[in-house]
Write an enzyme that holds these catalytic residues in place. Sequence first.
Site, PDB file in Angstrom:
ATOM      1  CB  SER A  52     -79.412  23.321  31.759  1.00 13.66           C
ATOM      2  OG  SER A  52     -78.651  22.127  31.478  1.00 13.66           O
ATOM      3  CG  ASP A  57     -93.213  18.357  37.693  1.00 15.81           C
ATOM      4  OD1 ASP A  57     -93.643  19.098  37.432  1.00 15.81           O
ATOM      5  OD2 ASP A  57     -92.452  17.407  36.766  1.00 15.81           O
ATOM      6  CE  LYS A  67     -78.432  23.363  27.303  1.00 17.20           C
ATOM      7  NZ  LYS A  67     -78.589  22.169  27.922  1.00 17.20           N
TER       8      LYS A  67
END
Length: 543
Positions: free
Chosen positions: A288, A299, A313
């Site tokens: 999460s 990223d 998740k």
Amino acid sequence: MKLSKKKIIIPLLAGIIFFSTTAFKNDFFEIAKQIEIFTTLFKELNMNYVDETNPGDLMDTAIKSMLEDLDPYTNFMNEQDVEAARINNTGDYTGIGAKIQTLKDKLVVVEPYKDYPADKAGLKAGDEIIKVGNVLVENYKENAGDLLKGSPDTSVEVTYKRQGKTQTATINRAEVEIKAVPHFSMVNDKTGYIVLSRFSRKAHDETNYALRDLKAQGAQRIILDLRGNPGGLVNEAIDIVNLFVPKGQLVVTTKSKVKQFNRPYITKNEPIDTEIPLVILIDGKSASASEIVSGALQDLDRAVIVGARSFGKGLVQRPMEVAFGTQVKITISRYYTPSGRCLQALDYWNRNEKGEAVKINQENYHEFKTKNGRKVFDGGGVFPDVAMGLYKTSPITNAIINNNLIFDYCTNYYYNHKVEDINNLKLSNQDFIEFKNYLKHNNFSFETDTEKALKKAFEAAKKEELNDDIEKDYTVLISNLEQSKTSVIDENKEFLLELLTEDIVKRYVYREGLYDYYKIHDAEIKKATEILGNLSTYQGFLK
């Protein structure tokens, strides 16, 4: 029979909540129709069923059965659940200061927190509380853990068993603070280490403080440990990313069928340090909000990720008020990292023939690009840049863990071994043999799906009075399966020894001492330190 109006009102009010949202405008008639059917059925059942019914239990079953068809994160929360969620989000509560497991006839101390009431009263991990005040735990019909709660500065007497002996202790309750950052320190003269264990409302503030403090101590690079962190509040994750990236940076986007839940999350503050080399540690229990932080910084090519693939998740929940202090936590959206990937690993909307959610096949993963053009993928959590600790657990090892056999073995180990210097602890082959003997002497058994199928086939063969050779073959197959299960335990030796070591270390020096032990022995921390120690190596991972 008296009906529980409280319970009947719940679905009615839930319906009112649904009516108030634009997503359900087109379903007004169908929702009203189904609510009327349900409430009429519920009333008739409770009034006319031949035996006495419990409206509360029936409603609880009905709600849980309905939500089980969705995903494991969409849950109805009663008053106790709401309070537990509040504690998880704030990290503050009043009690004895220990992690407690509630069993049928006792409360087991899993972990006393250092210098909190239970610890000061002398309680240890493994102690079995059988009586609280004058109340026997085995006779208490509600949640026995509530017996330990109370106002600050009040006391409670507990009777407990330790290694077969019954003892008593008086515990003075106090306010307990569960830290989001339970540890931060220097690994060496230039590398700082921060453990972030939960995304509560204090997560950003405590991480901020730890980062500033370590920089003041001379840290020129940082290891952020998110292993075992199950997540929490999304806003805290955004603010923690913001410590390392500039103001105005997109961190995550949520997408939902309800328009108001579609939104980008952008950093709002000035960062602490956008240049300091950063390694993030993750594992299969990092989920999460942990994946938002590690996925976003991956990223943005702002951190090197080390460890095992994260949990996967990619769903966001929001608690909705229902009635009488209860809530329903609903999955409202999916989240997407800056590159556009969703990290959800299980597909709850296309289940297999057993009704189980299935993992998204790797051939269905989609490729995305980081800021620097590196390839990353969706569909299965965050893939580390440096893969380590890739333990493939099995149903047998999970059964060992779930039956508390590791915990119980470590309790016995603590009372039977004197350890002079815990930082020199290293479990040997002989320790592993002793652990396997412990499993045997405690009658550990695990019936595999293969055994269940064979047993079923054998029972059918006996009913059909087939020949005796089948029984001989069955006996041989079962014997071979037993040997195979032993082999599986041996194959997971490293994983099991790691779990045993962690629990044993905590028995002697609490969780705080465990992190100091990690800094000396943990392979992932050593690897992170090595990467950070060579700037060209570090930058090479990000290009």
